[in-house]
Write an enzyme that holds these catalytic residues in place. Sequence first.
Site, PDB file in Angstrom:
ATOM      1  N   ARG A  27       0.836  -1.208   0.000  1.00  0.00           N
ATOM      2  CA  ARG A  27       0.000   0.000   0.000  1.00  0.00           C
ATOM      3  C   ARG A  27       0.870   1.258   0.000  1.00  0.00           C
ATOM      4  O   ARG A  27       1.870   1.323   0.719  1.00  0.00           O
ATOM      5  CB  ARG A  27      -0.935   0.001   1.218  1.00  0.00           C
ATOM      6  CG  ARG A  27      -1.937  -1.135   1.163  1.00  0.00           C
ATOM      7  CD  ARG A  27      -2.984  -1.080   2.260  1.00  0.00           C
ATOM      8  NE  ARG A  27      -3.588  -2.393   2.417  1.00  0.00           N
ATOM      9  CZ  ARG A  27      -4.550  -2.897   1.629  1.00  0.00           C
ATOM     10  NH1 ARG A  27      -5.041  -2.157   0.643  1.00  0.00           N
ATOM     11  NH2 ARG A  27      -5.030  -4.105   1.829  1.00  0.00           N
ATOM     12  N   ASP A  28       0.445   2.230  -0.811  1.00  0.00           N
ATOM     13  CA  ASP A  28       1.170   3.503  -0.874  1.00  0.00           C
ATOM     14  C   ASP A  28       1.057   4.211   0.473  1.00  0.00           C
ATOM     15  O   ASP A  28      -0.011   4.271   1.081  1.00  0.00           O
ATOM     16  CB  ASP A  28       0.601   4.372  -1.998  1.00  0.00           C
ATOM     17  CG  ASP A  28       1.534   5.518  -2.369  1.00  0.00           C
ATOM     18  OD1 ASP A  28       2.079   5.501  -3.485  1.00  0.00           O
ATOM     19  OD2 ASP A  28       1.739   6.435  -1.532  1.00  0.00           O
ATOM     20  N   ILE A  29       2.158   4.799   0.903  1.00  0.00           N
ATOM     21  CA  ILE A  29       2.216   5.472   2.202  1.00  0.00           C
ATOM     22  C   ILE A  29       1.399   6.775   2.197  1.00  0.00           C
ATOM     23  O   ILE A  29       1.002   7.269   3.254  1.00  0.00           O
ATOM     24  CB  ILE A  29       3.695   5.739   2.566  1.00  0.00           C
ATOM     25  CG1 ILE A  29       3.905   5.830   4.064  1.00  0.00           C
ATOM     26  CG2 ILE A  29       4.252   6.952   1.851  1.00  0.00           C
ATOM     27  CD1 ILE A  29       5.371   5.767   4.469  1.00  0.00           C
ATOM     28  N   ASN A  85       4.541   6.425 -13.743  1.00  0.00           N
ATOM     29  CA  ASN A  85       5.131   7.729 -14.037  1.00  0.00           C
ATOM     30  C   ASN A  85       6.577   7.557 -14.493  1.00  0.00           C
ATOM     31  O   ASN A  85       7.272   6.658 -14.020  1.00  0.00           O
ATOM     32  CB  ASN A  85       5.083   8.607 -12.788  1.00  0.00           C
ATOM     33  CG  ASN A  85       3.669   8.855 -12.314  1.00  0.00           C
ATOM     34  OD1 ASN A  85       2.748   8.967 -13.110  1.00  0.00           O
ATOM     35  ND2 ASN A  85       3.475   8.931 -11.001  1.00  0.00           N
ATOM     36  N   VAL A  94      10.310   8.043  -7.155  1.00  0.00           N
ATOM     37  CA  VAL A  94      11.102   6.881  -6.737  1.00  0.00           C
ATOM     38  C   VAL A  94      11.573   6.165  -8.002  1.00  0.00           C
ATOM     39  O   VAL A  94      10.750   5.735  -8.826  1.00  0.00           O
ATOM     40  CB  VAL A  94      10.281   5.926  -5.840  1.00  0.00           C
ATOM     41  CG1 VAL A  94      11.109   4.693  -5.488  1.00  0.00           C
ATOM     42  CG2 VAL A  94       9.820   6.638  -4.573  1.00  0.00           C
ATOM     43  N   HIS A  98       7.306   1.284 -10.885  1.00  0.00           N
ATOM     44  CA  HIS A  98       6.173   0.806 -10.090  1.00  0.00           C
ATOM     45  C   HIS A  98       4.884   1.197 -10.775  1.00  0.00           C
ATOM     46  O   HIS A  98       4.743   2.312 -11.272  1.00  0.00           O
ATOM     47  CB  HIS A  98       6.211   1.375  -8.671  1.00  0.00           C
ATOM     48  CG  HIS A  98       6.476   2.852  -8.610  1.00  0.00           C
ATOM     49  ND1 HIS A  98       7.731   3.386  -8.778  1.00  0.00           N
ATOM     50  CD2 HIS A  98       5.645   3.906  -8.429  1.00  0.00           C
ATOM     51  CE1 HIS A  98       7.662   4.702  -8.690  1.00  0.00           C
ATOM     52  NE2 HIS A  98       6.403   5.044  -8.487  1.00  0.00           N
ATOM     53  N   HIS A 100       1.212   2.239 -10.164  1.00  0.00           N
ATOM     54  CA  HIS A 100       0.245   2.694  -9.167  1.00  0.00           C
ATOM     55  C   HIS A 100      -1.086   2.033  -9.504  1.00  0.00           C
ATOM     56  O   HIS A 100      -1.530   2.094 -10.650  1.00  0.00           O
ATOM     57  CB  HIS A 100       0.028   4.207  -9.256  1.00  0.00           C
ATOM     58  CG  HIS A 100       1.200   5.039  -8.856  1.00  0.00           C
ATOM     59  ND1 HIS A 100       1.324   5.603  -7.608  1.00  0.00           N
ATOM     60  CD2 HIS A 100       2.304   5.426  -9.555  1.00  0.00           C
ATOM     61  CE1 HIS A 100       2.444   6.314  -7.552  1.00  0.00           C
ATOM     62  NE2 HIS A 100       3.056   6.229  -8.721  1.00  0.00           N
TER      63      HIS A 100
HETATM   64  P1  AMP Z   1       6.082   8.155  -8.094  1.00  0.00           P
HETATM   65  O1  AMP Z   1       5.924   9.613  -7.733  1.00  0.00           O
HETATM   66  O2  AMP Z   1       5.284   7.730  -9.281  1.00  0.00           O
HETATM   67  O3  AMP Z   1       7.558   7.778  -8.217  1.00  0.00           O
HETATM   68  O4  AMP Z   1       5.478   7.352  -6.891  1.00  0.00           O
HETATM   69  C1  AMP Z   1       6.175   7.078  -5.714  1.00  0.00           C
HETATM   70  C2  AMP Z   1       5.150   6.675  -4.686  1.00  0.00           C
HETATM   71  O5  AMP Z   1       5.808   5.978  -3.644  1.00  0.00           O
HETATM   72  C3  AMP Z   1       4.399   7.836  -4.049  1.00  0.00           C
HETATM   73  O6  AMP Z   1       3.006   7.681  -4.283  1.00  0.00           O
HETATM   74  C4  AMP Z   1       4.756   7.717  -2.559  1.00  0.00           C
HETATM   75  O7  AMP Z   1       3.684   8.055  -1.723  1.00  0.00           O
HETATM   76  C5  AMP Z   1       5.141   6.255  -2.444  1.00  0.00           C
HETATM   77  N1  AMP Z   1       6.067   5.917  -1.389  1.00  0.00           N
HETATM   78  C6  AMP Z   1       7.260   6.490  -1.099  1.00  0.00           C
HETATM   79  N2  AMP Z   1       7.857   5.886  -0.074  1.00  0.00           N
HETATM   80  C7  AMP Z   1       7.025   4.866   0.296  1.00  0.00           C
HETATM   81  C8  AMP Z   1       7.088   3.861   1.308  1.00  0.00           C
HETATM   82  N3  AMP Z   1       8.125   3.766   2.148  1.00  0.00           N
HETATM   83  N4  AMP Z   1       6.066   2.994   1.406  1.00  0.00           N
HETATM   84  C9  AMP Z   1       5.003   3.095   0.576  1.00  0.00           C
HETATM   85  N5  AMP Z   1       4.894   3.998  -0.407  1.00  0.00           N
HETATM   86  C10 AMP Z   1       5.887   4.894  -0.536  1.00  0.00           C
END
Ligand code: AMP
Length: 119
Positions: A27-29, A85, A94, A98, A100
């Site tokens: 799950r996204d944080i 993205n 990140v 990934h 979403h």
């Molecule tokens: P993006 O901006 O497409 O690279 O998405 C990165 C996503 O990773 C964002 O939606 C963040 O909220 C999520 N994220 C970052 N760190 C963590 C974590 N430790 N656990 C879960 N989700 C995370």
Amino acid sequence: MSIFSKIIAREIPADIVYEDDYVLAFRDINPQAPLHVLIIPKIEIATINDVTEAQEQLVGKLFTAAARIARQEGVAEDGYRVVMNCNEHGGQTVYHIHLHMLAGKPLGWPPYTEKLKEA
Ligand code: AMP
């Protein structure tokens, strides 16, 4: 090592919803919908631009995992969105690819609000 590789290595915690030999999902944080899951390959690929032909099957597994998670989470019939993205303009933060997965309510389209140009 990306923050997501640390989740794979269990060095930092995550709410994991699915795992197999190739893929991890958690799950996204900072959720942007009632259901917001990130689906990642277990090897580090920085961006879509870095995906090789040899990795096509692996990237496909992100989608079969998405369908499985959608059924598991009860959103398959109502529907959902998956999005990946890429780099700065795509909103990537990140650098470990990934998907979403967003679900749990009707999602607006297009997903941005800026006008292409002034009328
Ligand atoms: P993006 O901006 O497409 O690279 O998405 C990165 C996503 O990773 C964002 O939606 C963040 O909220 C999520 N994220 C970052 N760190 C963590 C974590 N430790 N656990 C879960 N989700 C995370």
